[in-house]
Design an enzyme around this catalytic site. Structure first.
Site, PDB file in Angstrom:
ATOM      1  N   GLU A  47       2.222  -9.009   1.395  1.00 21.54           N
ATOM      2  CA  GLU A  47       2.948  -8.432   0.164  1.00 21.54           C
ATOM      3  C   GLU A  47       2.046  -7.825  -0.778  1.00 21.54           C
ATOM      4  O   GLU A  47       2.424  -6.757  -1.531  1.00 21.54           O
ATOM      5  CB  GLU A  47       3.685  -9.691  -0.467  1.00 21.54           C
ATOM      6  N   LYS A  68      -1.478   3.014   1.714  1.00 18.29           N
ATOM      7  CA  LYS A  68      -0.183   2.227   1.507  1.00 18.29           C
ATOM      8  C   LYS A  68       1.193   3.065   1.866  1.00 18.29           C
ATOM      9  O   LYS A  68       1.908   2.115   2.325  1.00 18.29           O
ATOM     10  CB  LYS A  68      -0.153   2.197  -0.026  1.00 18.29           C
TER      11      LYS A  68
HETATM   12  N1  HSE Z   1      -7.217   0.174  -6.119  1.00 23.81           N
HETATM   13  C1  HSE Z   1      -5.896  -0.054  -5.869  1.00 23.81           C
HETATM   14  C2  HSE Z   1      -5.047   0.720  -6.939  1.00 23.81           C
HETATM   15  C3  HSE Z   1      -5.508  -1.595  -6.216  1.00 23.81           C
HETATM   16  O1  HSE Z   1      -5.557   1.121  -8.192  1.00 23.81           O
HETATM   17  O2  HSE Z   1      -3.783   0.696  -6.903  1.00 23.81           O
HETATM   18  C4  HSE Z   1      -4.088  -2.053  -5.794  1.00 23.81           C
HETATM   19  O3  HSE Z   1      -3.740  -1.855  -4.538  1.00 23.81           O
END
Ligand code: HSE
Ligand code: NDP
Length: 439
Positions: free
Chosen positions: A128, A204
């Site tokens: 998650e 992501k």
């Molecule tokens: N480095 C990532 C960001 C951390 O700034 O979104 C969270 O996944």
């Protein structure tokens, strides 16, 4: 299952520290939090100051000692990076331990290998925290939205770059100084190039696409552009034209597929600085916040919004995963059943379309001579390639030249590239100074 659920932490940095802090303060949280016991913690440097006060005897520099400790039921990997993180996750699975990880870099590249190993060992791997920081988006995609045919997932999924863009737009703050603040606040990756070059957002969106469309995608084929080349002048021009600029990640289904067809499901993925109309829901997502729009049938459009990075929000997501595993263990008096939605057997083939077939609106800025007919010539090049223009504006006309900004209607990347090539060959055009996406 009676008694405590043992937690082994791999990493005690920003996220690990946040997790330890929740586990040490269970008061007024879900009753199961009080039944989680932090057994051992692996770090790299025993002498580094820690954000939480921990019994020093829990610390070790040997992650295998954490994984193999018989009192550890759930292994939490918050070391980051590809190795040794991947091997440690596989080692934990082989030892029959469920795993919780915030590591999007590993899951985007090795998710299928890890899911297959977990399914074979009948343990969980929950992720998650890997997307959207504290925003619940993984479990909703896997479960709550499972009855939908998802057509598109898009949004702002990197907190560091959104924090930088917001402060630059609102305060005129300098890029380097704001990036340093983001690092100090614990938002940025160990190598912040992963944030500013769009790689973290690409990890992501690959993970979200896998969950939304039910198949693994080739992470290395995601067209990716970050904010390091973004120029303040384009943010200014976008603002004058009624847009904000956001680092947007998009995954969409490209075509109808026949039921039962064995052909891979064609998907289009991209990460790119993108103009967002000021009245669009994503335009108001500022600072470290993230937002993910999911569009599906029959649900329509839902938006998930909240803090996308930082110790507390990310630890909130990690602990939720630990609680899910702990709850199943307690209910089943054992490792529990395997989550069918993470099992590799439920995956289907997906393919990324050629980047030339990706369709969207575009923002481009040309440096030109301030000469009669230049706008007409630029417009003509677009028209001859069937690229329809929404607006064409000249800024900054002076003896030194002019800047022409064009926003197109939706076209394929291939058409756009052909038009840009023709325009750059015009004698009155000295160069393409910027090329961004546009919602
Ligand atoms: N480095 C990532 C960001 C951390 O700034 O979104 C969270 O996944
Ligand atoms: P940090 O760099 O703050 O922490 C990493 C931790 O891992 C440190 O405690 C470090 O030890 C330890 N570590 C590194 N290598 C080893 C090793 N070989 N053996 C044992 N311990 C090791 O990272 P974050 O907490 O920021 O990030 C962790 C993960 O969470 C990453 O995958 C990141 O992408 C992800 N994530 C981060 C978010 C954030 O907002 N920071 C949000 C969402 C996900 P030591 O302290 O001794 O150096």
């Amino acid at each position: 299952m009676a008694g405590k659920v043992g937690v082994g932490l791999l990493g005690l940095g920003t996220v690990g520290g946040g997790v330890a802090s929740i586990l040490q303060n269970p008061s007024e949280r879900h009753p199961l939090v009080g039944e989680l016991e932090l057994i051992r913690v692996a770090v790299r440097d025993l002498n580094r100051p820690r954000p939480v006060a921990l019994d020093e005897s829990l610390l070790t520099t040997d992650p295998s000692a954490v994984i193999q400790d018989p009192a550890v039921d759930v292994v939490v990997e918050v070391i980051g990076g590809l190795e040794p993180a991947r091997s440690l996750i596989l080692q934990a699975i082989a030892a029959g331990k469920s795993v919780v990880t915030a590591n999007k870099a590993v899951i985007a590249r090795h998710g299928q290998e890890i899911a297959e190993a977990a399914a074979a060992a009948r343990v969980y791997v929950l992720i998650e925290a890997a997307v959207g920081g504290g925003i619940p988006i993984i479990e909703p995609l896997k479960q709550s939205l499972g009855g939908n045919r998802i057509n598109r997932v898009s949004g702002i999924i990197n907190g560091t770059t959104n924090y930088i863009l917001t402060r630059m737009a609102e305060e005129g703050a300098a890029y380097d100084a704001v990036l340093k603040d983001a690092q100090e606040l614990g938002y940025a990756e160990a190598d912040p190039a992963a944030d500013v070059d769009g790689l973290d957002a690409a990890d992501k969106i690959a993970i979200l696409a896998t969950l939304a469309f039910g198949g693994s995608v080739d992470r290395s084929a995601v067209p990716t552009d970050g904010i390091s080349g973004l120029q303040g002048v384009d943010v200014d021009y976008a603002n004058q034209l009624g847009y904000g600029v956001k680092l947007l990640a998009v995954a969409e289904r490209m075509a109808e597929r026949m039921p039962n067809s064995d052909d891979p499901l064609p998907l289009s993925l991209r990460v790119q600085p993108t103009l967002v109309p000021k009245d669009h829901p994503l335009a108001g997502v500022n600072g470290v916040n993230n937002a993910i729009l999911v569009e599906g049938d029959p649900i329509g459009r839902v938006m998930f919004y909240g803090p996308g990075a930082g110790a507390g929000p990310t630890a909130s997501a990690v602990v939720a995963d630990i609680l899910n595993i702990a709850g199943i263990r307690k209910a089943s008096d054992g490792p529990g059943k395997v989550d069918p939605l993470l099992a590799a057997s439920s995956w289907r083939p997906c393919s990324l379309v050629d980047s030339g077939d990706i369709r969207q609106r575009h923002y481009v800025r040309f440096k030109t001579k301030d000469a009669p007919g230049v706008i007409g010539n630029v417009g003509g090049c677009f028209g001859q390639r069937n690229v329809s223009i929404q607006s064409i504006v000249q800024f900054n006309a002076s003896d030194a030249g002019a800047e022409i900004v064009v926003i197109t209607h939706e076209v394929s990347q291939r058409q756009m590239n052909e038009a840009l090539e023709a325009i750059q060959a015009l004698p009155e055009v000295s160069g393409l100074a910027a090329h961004l996406g546009c919602l």
